[in-house]
Design a protein around this motif. Sequence first.
Motif, PDB file in Angstrom:
ATOM      1  N   LEU A 198      -9.921   6.107  -1.945  1.00 29.87           N
ATOM      2  CA  LEU A 198      -9.173   4.883  -2.207  1.00 29.87           C
ATOM      3  C   LEU A 198      -9.630   4.238  -3.502  1.00 29.87           C
ATOM      4  CD1 LEU A 198     -10.522   1.811  -0.339  1.00 29.87           C
ATOM      5  CD2 LEU A 198     -11.434   4.061   0.221  1.00 29.87           C
ATOM      6  N   GLN A 199      -8.678   3.543  -4.134  1.00 31.14           N
ATOM      7  CA  GLN A 199      -9.028   2.730  -5.298  1.00 31.14           C
ATOM      8  C   GLN A 199      -8.755   1.274  -4.956  1.00 31.14           C
ATOM      9  OE1 GLN A 199      -7.644   4.013  -9.120  1.00 31.14           O
ATOM     10  NE2 GLN A 199      -8.383   6.085  -8.823  1.00 31.14           N
ATOM     11  N   CYS A 200      -7.478   0.836  -5.044  1.00 30.69           N
ATOM     12  CA  CYS A 200      -7.211  -0.576  -4.743  1.00 30.69           C
ATOM     13  C   CYS A 200      -7.255  -0.840  -3.244  1.00 30.69           C
ATOM     14  CB  CYS A 200      -5.868  -1.005  -5.318  1.00 30.69           C
ATOM     15  SG  CYS A 200      -4.454  -0.473  -4.340  1.00 30.69           S
ATOM     16  N   GLY A 201      -6.962   0.186  -2.434  1.00 30.36           N
ATOM     17  CA  GLY A 201      -7.058   0.021  -0.993  1.00 30.36           C
ATOM     18  C   GLY A 201      -5.804  -0.508  -0.310  1.00 30.36           C
ATOM     19  N   PHE A 202      -4.753  -0.778  -1.083  1.00 34.34           N
ATOM     20  CA  PHE A 202      -3.570  -1.352  -0.444  1.00 34.34           C
ATOM     21  C   PHE A 202      -2.965  -0.416   0.598  1.00 34.34           C
ATOM     22  CE2 PHE A 202       0.748  -2.523   0.319  1.00 34.34           C
ATOM     23  CZ  PHE A 202       0.625  -3.897   0.510  1.00 34.34           C
ATOM     24  N   CYS A 203      -2.911   0.864   0.244  1.00 30.92           N
ATOM     25  CA  CYS A 203      -2.262   1.833   1.124  1.00 30.92           C
ATOM     26  C   CYS A 203      -3.180   2.304   2.242  1.00 30.92           C
ATOM     27  CB  CYS A 203      -1.838   3.054   0.305  1.00 30.92           C
ATOM     28  SG  CYS A 203      -3.285   3.971  -0.329  1.00 30.92           S
ATOM     29  N   CYS A 216       0.701   6.360  -1.979  1.00 31.55           N
ATOM     30  CA  CYS A 216      -0.450   5.768  -2.648  1.00 31.55           C
ATOM     31  C   CYS A 216      -0.128   5.743  -4.128  1.00 31.55           C
ATOM     32  CB  CYS A 216      -1.708   6.597  -2.404  1.00 31.55           C
ATOM     33  SG  CYS A 216      -3.103   5.992  -3.383  1.00 31.55           S
ATOM     34  N   ARG A 217      -0.284   4.574  -4.761  1.00 31.51           N
ATOM     35  CA  ARG A 217       0.108   4.457  -6.167  1.00 31.51           C
ATOM     36  C   ARG A 217      -1.047   4.657  -7.115  1.00 31.51           C
ATOM     37  NH1 ARG A 217       4.340   0.257  -8.026  1.00 31.51           N
ATOM     38  NH2 ARG A 217       3.833   1.571  -9.788  1.00 31.51           N
ATOM     39  N   CYS A 218      -2.295   4.661  -6.635  1.00 33.50           N
ATOM     40  CA  CYS A 218      -3.369   4.736  -7.627  1.00 33.50           C
ATOM     41  C   CYS A 218      -4.407   5.830  -7.408  1.00 33.50           C
ATOM     42  CB  CYS A 218      -4.026   3.373  -7.850  1.00 33.50           C
ATOM     43  SG  CYS A 218      -4.493   2.447  -6.413  1.00 33.50           S
ATOM     44  N   THR A 219      -4.782   6.135  -6.177  1.00 31.39           N
ATOM     45  CA  THR A 219      -5.871   7.095  -6.009  1.00 31.39           C
ATOM     46  C   THR A 219      -5.454   8.506  -6.413  1.00 31.39           C
ATOM     47  OG1 THR A 219      -6.711   5.815  -4.181  1.00 31.39           O
ATOM     48  CG2 THR A 219      -7.524   8.059  -4.361  1.00 31.39           C
TER      49      THR A 219
HETATM   50  S1  FES Z   1      -5.472   3.091  -3.235  1.00 31.50           S
HETATM   51 FE1  FES Z   1      -4.134   1.836  -4.362  1.00 31.50          FE
HETATM   52  S2  FES Z   1      -2.204   2.369  -3.511  1.00 31.50           S
HETATM   53 FE2  FES Z   1      -3.516   3.800  -2.614  1.00 31.50          FE
END
Ligand code: FES
Lengths: 162, 302
Positions: A102-107, A139-142
């Motif tokens: 995970l990066q931002c953790g939203f998903c 997931c948009r970032c990891t």
């Molecule tokens: S960790 Fe950022 S959207 Fe999946």
Amino acid sequence: MSEQHRSVTLTVNGRTHQFDVPVRRLLSDAIRHDVGLTGTHVGCEHGVCGACTVLMDGRPVRSCLLFAVSADGAAITTVEGLAAADGTRHPVQQAFTECHALQCGFCTPGFLTTIAAALEDNSHPSEEQAEEIISGNLCRCTGYQNIKAAVLRAAELKRAAG
Amino acid sequence: MKPPAFTYHAPESLDEALGVLAEVGEDGKVLAGGQSLVPILNMRLAAPAHLVDINRVAGLSTVDTNDTSVTVGATARHTDVELDDAAYGVQPLLRQALRLVAHPVIRNRGTTVGSLAHADPAGEMTAVLALTRGSVRITSGSGSRNVDATDFFVGPLECCLRAGEMVESATFPAFPAGTGSAFIEVARRHGDYALCGVAAAVTVLDGAVSAARAAYISVGPTPLLVDLTDAVAGGAVSGGAVSGADWAAAGRLAQSQVSPEADIHSTASYRRHLVGVLTARALAEAAAAAAPTHSLPLRRSG
Ligand code: FES
Ligand SMILES: Cc1cc2nc3c(=O)[nH]c(=O)nc-3n(C[C@H](O)[C@H](O)[C@H](O)COP(=O)(O)OP(=O)(O)OC[C@H]3O[C@@H](n4cnc5c(N)ncnc54)[C@H](O)[C@@H]3O)c2cc1C
Ligand code: FES
């Protein structure tokens, strides 16, 4: 016209909650606003992103596509209910940490609940099955490579724990 | 995005559900799995005054299989039908198609009957009902009627249900002996609605192809059923492989029968191209499933 309300009883992560909701209250909003557990995230509200996934009577479902009144009487597990009572991480949570999934953790809450349920059915997923398990979550970032690695690692940890 | 206000009904018996539906008439909508209806409400594309939630109605969640057909009740989830081994044994196309319907999590809640009632021309199960020559049982306070797939689907997102009626169950007959089936589609991402999808059934009798039919999604307003027997009849089958059947010719015949439209996902000509390619592949796969594999020399592994 005054809006119709109903009383709803939900067992969330083992605790029973009873509250009154407008009948159009989505289960995702009931979990966040009425039960007060904000780990369940709301992304798209039309079933596409998977962030709101919770377990209903053991099966993963989209909480944004259910009305709280339809879930009356059900047992719900949210991301907050995955760890053991003493705080020990669930194997999926442990694997996400180890694999940088995970990066931002939203998903993340939606991935964790989805994968936890899938591993109950299949404790030894192949790479292809790992992809299938996470194919309904965005997931948009990891990036999906680390998340896929975490599925396989979680299965390993779970098998080791017996 | 929040749904508009409505009055909620949660009947616990079929009679009670039919009573409510009769009372609310045109203003009412059945709520089954909600996997199509709730997005529509959340986006405020519809605002029914009454929702009749049938999930608590007793006796509707069954998957009943006998020698000749599979009957699926109104609240049986896609997942329940997909994983039912008896149903797979009698009508394998159900599982072959359900694997392509959305994602597992959506299938846990969405119902097979709901996806028929929703009548999305991109919905896999509409083609399954058409190709199996299946039917639905439509019930209201004043009785029941069985309606064939051909009469049930009227247009995009439109079936022949009248106010006060609901679909109680859907029946998918088995194919004739010696028939194999396949479902193939192309979608932008796994789990998305298909740009084009083909359900195929090929019957092999005495070592030769005797019938070939296909049903298409996403290329017309309703599932399109095409008989392709003329293009491939007589193709010989030996040892599990089909030779001499011109699957590409069947693909061309299918292309001549469709008139797909363009949308944001695909041009019309790409859809027509897919009809040709996917038809050939689906028929070959269905024929291989029909051919008696037990006549193959068995290679033991390990
Ligand atoms: S960790 Fe950022 S959207 Fe999946
Ligand atoms: C992200 C996502 C992806 C999806 N991808 C696909 C896909 O690839 N292929 C596919 O086929 N589907 C797909 N779906 C839709 C899914 O299959 C739905 O479950 C299905 O279309 C509708 O079934 P439901 O039980 O959820 O019906 P609901 O959403 O409850 O109802 C849909 C409509 O049918 C009516 N209805 C339902 N049951 C009855 C009944 N018994 N009698 C009368 N009317 C009834 C309702 O009134 C409503 O108008 C997807 C959904 C989502 C959210
Ligand atoms: S918020 Fe429920 S699937 Fe996106």
